[in-house]
Design an enzyme around this catalytic site. Structure first.
Site, PDB file in Angstrom:
ATOM      1  N   MET A  93       1.575  73.022 -91.941  1.00  0.00           N
ATOM      2  CA  MET A  93       2.900  73.410 -91.503  1.00  0.00           C
ATOM      3  C   MET A  93       3.514  72.498 -90.523  1.00  0.00           C
ATOM      4  O   MET A  93       3.633  72.681 -89.434  1.00  0.00           O
ATOM      5  CB  MET A  93       3.473  74.911 -91.585  1.00  0.00           C
ATOM      6  CG  MET A  93       3.015  75.699 -92.713  1.00  0.00           C
ATOM      7  SD  MET A  93       2.869  77.419 -92.310  1.00  0.00           S
ATOM      8  CE  MET A  93       1.213  77.268 -92.170  1.00  0.00           C
ATOM      9  N   HIS A 124      -8.826  80.273 -94.951  1.00  0.00           N
ATOM     10  CA  HIS A 124      -7.535  79.700 -94.657  1.00  0.00           C
ATOM     11  C   HIS A 124      -7.024  79.715 -93.136  1.00  0.00           C
ATOM     12  O   HIS A 124      -7.057  80.666 -92.639  1.00  0.00           O
ATOM     13  CB  HIS A 124      -6.492  80.610 -95.624  1.00  0.00           C
ATOM     14  CG  HIS A 124      -5.003  80.235 -95.871  1.00  0.00           C
ATOM     15  ND1 HIS A 124      -4.801  79.202 -96.729  1.00  0.00           N
ATOM     16  CD2 HIS A 124      -4.024  80.297 -95.089  1.00  0.00           C
ATOM     17  CE1 HIS A 124      -3.476  78.824 -96.664  1.00  0.00           C
ATOM     18  NE2 HIS A 124      -2.987  79.447 -95.537  1.00  0.00           N
ATOM     19  N   MET A 150       0.863  75.390 -87.651  1.00  0.00           N
ATOM     20  CA  MET A 150       2.126  75.391 -87.488  1.00  0.00           C
ATOM     21  C   MET A 150       2.542  74.579 -86.177  1.00  0.00           C
ATOM     22  O   MET A 150       1.842  74.751 -85.056  1.00  0.00           O
ATOM     23  CB  MET A 150       2.484  76.949 -87.265  1.00  0.00           C
ATOM     24  CG  MET A 150       2.144  77.833 -88.333  1.00  0.00           C
ATOM     25  SD  MET A 150       2.861  79.638 -88.220  1.00  0.00           S
ATOM     26  CE  MET A 150       2.182  80.264 -89.590  1.00  0.00           C
ATOM     27  N   SER A 173      -2.531  89.528 -93.069  1.00  0.00           N
ATOM     28  CA  SER A 173      -2.640  90.823 -92.509  1.00  0.00           C
ATOM     29  C   SER A 173      -3.461  91.781 -93.164  1.00  0.00           C
ATOM     30  O   SER A 173      -4.014  92.729 -92.844  1.00  0.00           O
ATOM     31  CB  SER A 173      -1.149  91.406 -92.408  1.00  0.00           C
ATOM     32  OG  SER A 173      -0.395  90.188 -92.038  1.00  0.00           O
ATOM     33  N   PHE A 210       5.248  82.781 -90.241  1.00  0.00           N
ATOM     34  CA  PHE A 210       4.945  83.832 -89.838  1.00  0.00           C
ATOM     35  C   PHE A 210       3.783  84.871 -90.662  1.00  0.00           C
ATOM     36  O   PHE A 210       4.285  84.974 -92.018  1.00  0.00           O
ATOM     37  CB  PHE A 210       6.137  84.741 -89.521  1.00  0.00           C
ATOM     38  CG  PHE A 210       6.995  83.913 -88.262  1.00  0.00           C
ATOM     39  CD1 PHE A 210       6.660  84.136 -87.062  1.00  0.00           C
ATOM     40  CD2 PHE A 210       7.889  83.525 -88.708  1.00  0.00           C
ATOM     41  CE1 PHE A 210       7.427  83.324 -85.978  1.00  0.00           C
ATOM     42  CE2 PHE A 210       8.812  82.739 -88.077  1.00  0.00           C
ATOM     43  CZ  PHE A 210       8.397  82.816 -86.554  1.00  0.00           C
ATOM     44  N   GLY A 211       2.848  85.437 -90.273  1.00  0.00           N
ATOM     45  CA  GLY A 211       2.037  86.539 -91.244  1.00  0.00           C
ATOM     46  C   GLY A 211       2.878  87.555 -91.140  1.00  0.00           C
ATOM     47  O   GLY A 211       3.952  87.829 -90.426  1.00  0.00           O
ATOM     48  N   GLY A 212       2.569  88.512 -92.038  1.00  0.00           N
ATOM     49  CA  GLY A 212       3.081  89.866 -92.005  1.00  0.00           C
ATOM     50  C   GLY A 212       4.559  89.927 -92.571  1.00  0.00           C
ATOM     51  O   GLY A 212       5.053  91.040 -92.460  1.00  0.00           O
ATOM     52  N   SER A 264      -6.397  84.451 -94.304  1.00  0.00           N
ATOM     53  CA  SER A 264      -5.932  83.747 -93.274  1.00  0.00           C
ATOM     54  C   SER A 264      -6.183  84.118 -91.948  1.00  0.00           C
ATOM     55  O   SER A 264      -5.847  85.283 -91.651  1.00  0.00           O
ATOM     56  CB  SER A 264      -4.289  83.543 -93.631  1.00  0.00           C
ATOM     57  OG  SER A 264      -3.829  83.069 -92.262  1.00  0.00           O
ATOM     58  N   HIS A 283      -3.995  74.695 -94.290  1.00  0.00           N
ATOM     59  CA  HIS A 283      -2.733  74.518 -94.774  1.00  0.00           C
ATOM     60  C   HIS A 283      -1.810  74.120 -93.610  1.00  0.00           C
ATOM     61  O   HIS A 283      -1.371  74.836 -92.503  1.00  0.00           O
ATOM     62  CB  HIS A 283      -2.181  76.191 -94.934  1.00  0.00           C
ATOM     63  CG  HIS A 283      -0.994  76.113 -95.383  1.00  0.00           C
ATOM     64  ND1 HIS A 283      -0.138  77.494 -95.463  1.00  0.00           N
ATOM     65  CD2 HIS A 283       0.176  75.418 -95.592  1.00  0.00           C
ATOM     66  CE1 HIS A 283       1.129  77.328 -95.871  1.00  0.00           C
ATOM     67  NE2 HIS A 283       1.395  76.253 -95.921  1.00  0.00           N
ATOM     68  N   ASP A 328       0.344  82.495-101.392  1.00  0.00           N
ATOM     69  CA  ASP A 328       0.270  82.513 -99.886  1.00  0.00           C
ATOM     70  C   ASP A 328       1.445  83.483 -99.185  1.00  0.00           C
ATOM     71  O   ASP A 328       2.520  82.847 -99.164  1.00  0.00           O
ATOM     72  CB  ASP A 328      -0.134  81.213 -99.097  1.00  0.00           C
ATOM     73  CG  ASP A 328      -0.184  81.479 -97.700  1.00  0.00           C
ATOM     74  OD1 ASP A 328      -0.412  82.398 -97.113  1.00  0.00           O
ATOM     75  OD2 ASP A 328      -0.258  80.273 -96.832  1.00  0.00           O
ATOM     76  N   GLY A 329       1.283  84.712 -98.702  1.00  0.00           N
ATOM     77  CA  GLY A 329       2.247  85.138 -98.099  1.00  0.00           C
ATOM     78  C   GLY A 329       2.542  86.585 -98.639  1.00  0.00           C
ATOM     79  O   GLY A 329       2.824  86.588 -99.741  1.00  0.00           O
ATOM     80  N   ASP A 387      -4.075  78.444 -90.997  1.00  0.00           N
ATOM     81  CA  ASP A 387      -2.570  77.840 -90.872  1.00  0.00           C
ATOM     82  C   ASP A 387      -2.385  77.103 -89.587  1.00  0.00           C
ATOM     83  O   ASP A 387      -2.404  77.747 -88.643  1.00  0.00           O
ATOM     84  CB  ASP A 387      -1.846  79.345 -90.988  1.00  0.00           C
ATOM     85  CG  ASP A 387      -1.857  79.923 -92.298  1.00  0.00           C
ATOM     86  OD1 ASP A 387      -1.539  79.178 -92.980  1.00  0.00           O
ATOM     87  OD2 ASP A 387      -2.145  80.945 -92.132  1.00  0.00           O
ATOM     88  N   MET A 412       4.230  79.353-101.820  1.00  0.00           N
ATOM     89  CA  MET A 412       4.509  80.142-100.858  1.00  0.00           C
ATOM     90  C   MET A 412       5.313  81.310-101.336  1.00  0.00           C
ATOM     91  O   MET A 412       6.212  81.010-102.201  1.00  0.00           O
ATOM     92  CB  MET A 412       5.276  79.483 -99.722  1.00  0.00           C
ATOM     93  CG  MET A 412       4.673  78.341 -99.010  1.00  0.00           C
ATOM     94  SD  MET A 412       3.106  78.914 -98.179  1.00  0.00           S
ATOM     95  CE  MET A 412       3.714  80.328 -96.920  1.00  0.00           C
TER      96      MET A 412
END
Ligand code: DX5
Ligand code: ZN
Length: 222
Positions: free
Chosen positions: A70, A35, A39, A198, A145-147, A10, A68, A175-176, A37, A139
């Protein structure tokens, strides 16, 4: 049906000041997909990036753009994402009242169609749209949020999705919070596309991290 194991880093975790170089680096480092993202600050409590960024990085790599979204409502933007360079467009099941229509729209543009499920959304919401799907994204954190840390309860959902799509040509993506440490368990549950933000971009060597995630996942893949 055994599906190929794919790693989709990502770019949310990339250095945006050097985004083109970052995409080139994961491409050369062995990423299968890229990937992306998106948002909207409405469906999720964060804003990332949109069309101009996707267009700008499209010439950098030939790899599949795994977009992706969102975003809610999403239907009015689907064509623009296809035009910006998306190959696979994943919408959230929770994002709008007309999921079946969104999926039809994506497929009608010749793109692959995916649906993402928030942690609190059951797999059963997809039971009647399976014919329109190329991918289901489970998910493994709450989107936005990442991380964040992987939610272990999602292993059961991944397995449910695997049972639901058995015999169909549908990828299962997670993912996540995916790392080399949990890659084996998500693959064992049935995931074959692993997103990692990350874990990849904080690593010293992107190539080594991508390889480590793939090796861990493949060590148990059935
Ligand atoms: C979260 C995004 C993820 C995220 C993954 O809303 O959909 O793709 O960037 O990042 P990590 O791997 O850091 O959890
Ligand atoms: Zn994502």
């Amino acid at each position: 049906m055994t599906r190929p194991l794919l790693v989709s880093p990502s770019i949310l975790a990339a250095d945006f000041a050097r985004l083109g170089d970052e995409v080139r680096a994961i491409d050369e480092g062995g990423a299968d997909w890229i990937h992306i993202d998106v948002m909207d600050g409405h469906f999720v409590p964060n804003i990332s990036f949109g069309f101009p960024i996707i267009e700008a990085i499209r010439p950098v790599t030939k790899k599949l753009f795994d977009v992706h979204l969102m975003v809610a409502p999403v239907d009015r933007y689907l064509e623009a994402f296809a035009r910006a360079g998306a190959d696979l467009i994943t919408v959230h099941a929770e994002a709008g009242p007309h999921l079946d229509r969104s999926l039809q729209t994506i497929r009608a543009m010749g793109k692959k169609a995916g649906v993402s499920l928030n942690p609190g959304t059951p797999a059963s919401v997809l039971k009647h749209v399976l014919d329109r799907l190329d991918l289901i994204l489970v998910m493994t954190v709450n989107p936005g949020f990442g991380g964040q840390s992987f939610i272990p309860a999602m292993l059961e959902k991944i397995a449910e999705v695997r049972d639901m799509v058995r015999g169909r040509n549908i990828d299962i993506e997670v993912d996540g919070g995916i790392t080399r440490a949990n890659a084996a368990e998500v693959a064992r549950a049935g995931a074959n596309v692993l997103v990692a933000g990350s874990a990849v971009f904080k690593a010293k060597s992107y190539a080594e991290e991508i390889r480590a995630i793939r090796t861990a996942a493949m060590s148990i893949a059935v």
